[in-house]
Design a protein around this motif. Sequence first.
Motif, short mmCIF file in Angstrom:
data_model
loop_
_atom_site.label_atom_id
_atom_site.label_comp_id
_atom_site.label_asym_id
_atom_site.label_seq_id
_atom_site.Cartn_x
_atom_site.Cartn_y
_atom_site.Cartn_z
N ARG A 109 -21.19 6.80 13.26
CA ARG A 109 -20.64 5.71 14.05
C ARG A 109 -21.75 5.01 14.83
O ARG A 109 -22.63 5.64 15.39
CB ARG A 109 -19.58 6.25 15.00
N ILE A 110 -21.66 3.74 14.82
CA ILE A 110 -22.69 2.98 15.55
C ILE A 110 -22.06 2.36 16.79
O ILE A 110 -21.03 1.71 16.71
CB ILE A 110 -23.25 1.84 14.67
N THR A 111 -22.62 2.67 17.89
CA THR A 111 -22.05 2.15 19.14
C THR A 111 -22.30 0.64 19.23
O THR A 111 -23.24 0.10 18.61
CB THR A 111 -22.74 2.79 20.36
N ALA A 112 -21.50 -0.03 20.03
CA ALA A 112 -21.66 -1.48 20.24
C ALA A 112 -23.03 -1.77 20.84
O ALA A 112 -23.68 -2.76 20.52
CB ALA A 112 -20.56 -2.00 21.17
N GLU A 113 -23.47 -0.85 21.68
CA GLU A 113 -24.77 -1.03 22.33
C GLU A 113 -25.91 -1.03 21.31
O GLU A 113 -26.77 -1.90 21.31
CB GLU A 113 -24.97 0.13 23.29
N ALA A 114 -25.84 -0.02 20.43
CA ALA A 114 -26.87 0.07 19.40
C ALA A 114 -26.83 -1.17 18.53
O ALA A 114 -27.87 -1.71 18.12
CB ALA A 114 -26.65 1.32 18.56
N LYS A 115 -25.63 -1.62 18.25
CA LYS A 115 -25.48 -2.81 17.41
C LYS A 115 -26.17 -4.01 18.04
O LYS A 115 -26.90 -4.75 17.38
CB LYS A 115 -24.00 -3.14 17.23
N SER A 116 -25.90 -4.16 19.34
CA SER A 116 -26.47 -5.36 19.96
C SER A 116 -27.99 -5.22 20.10
O SER A 116 -28.72 -6.22 20.05
CB SER A 116 -25.77 -5.66 21.28
#
Lengths: 474, 208
Positions: free
Chosen positions: B2-9
């Motif tokens: 799972r990729i967190t929203a933070e990592a995504k941004s």
Amino acid sequence: MDVNLSELLAALPEDDPASATNAEWVQERLREILADLTERPVPAGSLHRLWTLSELSGQIALAYLALWVRGWFAGAEVSQRRLMETNLRVALKIFHRLSYLRGAMTKLGQAAGNLPRLLPDQVTATLDRLHFDAPPMHYPLIREVVRNEFGKGPEELFLSFEKEAFAAASLGQVHRARLNSGETVAVKIQYPGIARTIDADFRNLTALLLPLRLGKDWDSVKAQFEEIRRMLNQEVDYLQEAESQRLAGELFRSEDGIMVPRVYPEYSGKRVLTTEYVQGLHLTDYLATNPTQASRNAFGTKIYRAWLRMYYAFMTYGDPHPGNYLFLSDGRLGLIDFGCVQHYGPEERELVRLAEKMAYEDRSVIPEVVRHACGVTAHDPDLGHYVRIMEESLDWMMEPVSQPGPFDFGNETHFQRGLDWFQGVVRSRHTRSHPMYVYWNRSIFGFKAMLYRLRAQIDVHQLLREERPGGWTG
Amino acid sequence: MRITAEAKSATRKRILEAATSLFVSEGWQNTTTRGIAQAAGIATGTLFNYFPTKEAIAASLLADALEQAGEEFRSGRNPENSLEADIFALIWCGLRRLRDFRKFLAPAADTIFSPLARPSPDSPGDAIRVDHLELVQSVITSHGLPASLPAVTVQLYWTLYLGVFAWWAADDSPGQEDTLALLDQSLKLFVASLGIDQGREKNGRQSE
Ligand SMILES: Nc1ncnc2c1ncn2[C@@H]1O[C@H](COP(=O)(O)OP(=O)(O)OP(=O)(O)O)[C@@H](O)[C@H]1O
């Protein structure tokens, strides 16, 4: 428009059969420009005042815009597209007139309008309508121009800065501001992009004039236009204006009652000029106060003195129009606007000396003056004409000196005689002259018109005694 | 995984930074999505999860800068400004923010704002257009004009905007003074087309 295209074309000198063949496109261009001039609606409102002669980069921008729009409507319904295209055409037409690289051409129109001797009368009349009015600039635009010059906006540069201009300049506008050190200053700001168009516009203009067949006058006209081009380039560079203003300022002492506002170089650049703010009235407002004859004489004398002082320091105050003189309540005369000052080199200085000799010592040097000032040699069939023109000019110039006592410059006949002489020169097309006289003539007529409107009576002899290097003994 | 929203941004940010420096150093034409992925330290496939094309990356840079410009404009807005001055300030804020990207934005904008592309809600250029026009509309209404402008008027505005943008991207005049003048003249034209008199006297012209 009171002349139509065919009249304008008919008014041009006859074509030279030799040059007519190779200059078709120039003719075409001329025709277009004149057509544009004749179709131009009577100026109404600031929008209409902003128009231009065609300019290549402007045209490209237009073509580009049209392309975009057509693209956007590629999939639209026909009726909608038509509506859009009609709208666009109207818009582009306005845009064409607004085209933003219009500066120098209209500036030139102004110059040529003041110099009727260069061009056929009707063309001059048309050019005369082109008096340039830079569009007003709102504060966000002002801010960017100042930022371009100093890397800082007006808010950071000055202690305070009035966002509304208090006066219009020919190529921009003037704002009041305060320096951090407390002085009130006038900040003249130039509309962006005007200065760089002058050379290109002059190239176009020269190409336009080529087929006009100016014959042996051509070299002289070319030199005169070159001088106008040089002076316009000088005028749009406020650093040069600042330098002229500084030099002129050094010529006057407080007892002269003539003041030249001090320049603030740290707040001045090519497109922004900051000078000491002068509180004073323009001519019309001054006259509206019903000044006494003595007051008008005193101001007139200062205007005359300022002109002589600069002339004998080998500078012409090239543009002495009413906007450039301020009448201060303490009786001092304020001189502003040194954009149009001609600085004489060795050749011009020699001409000044020769002209002085002719005027005050020895009229027999007239043919020699004609040779140097008009390039008309002893064998030229036109020599007689030019000598006569020079004699008449000299008589007119010396009229105030040759009479005893103070001279009344409000005298209509004197002023009219000057104008008649000038028109005669234009009509007879004896227009060859050294380029320095382009601005010299403008200067003489400008300052005599000031004295005329002031109805000033001036003791010219006394002035000459004080200002002329050789004094005056008459 | 799972990729967190933070990592995504964070990844998104990394891609944009890598792309910017490549666009600037290599030029628009010479930059590939593969090169961008490499510089950002991710797989090319991963990059496509964020941006389908390099146009989309440029559009995103553009959109971000214009959004910030919108905020800058709103916070620095002078209530005394005329409508023309307001729109001028808004547009110039955007162009100033984009100044460093100028050279690659010219060819990029060619595709992003292609006049031949049919307006489509999911094209990145279209989103910029919609956002910008909304902002301009709100400025116009704040000056007391009707909330909805005729489509033709809106189109005229956008056309002028793109013309100015295209000019700006290639404008090498000192301080881009030619763009300043073109923008000024274009907005005069646009405001005139709205049929309101903005009271030019407000600018303090005073004849002798
Ligand atoms: N130092 C000053 N103090 C007071 N008023 C000033 C000053 N400088 C300029 N002005 C005002 O601004 C007007 C225009 O300035 P200026 O003549 O320098 O501009 P310009 O562009 O050279 O105009 P033009 O070519 O029409 O003479 C002046 O007529 C005057 O009213």
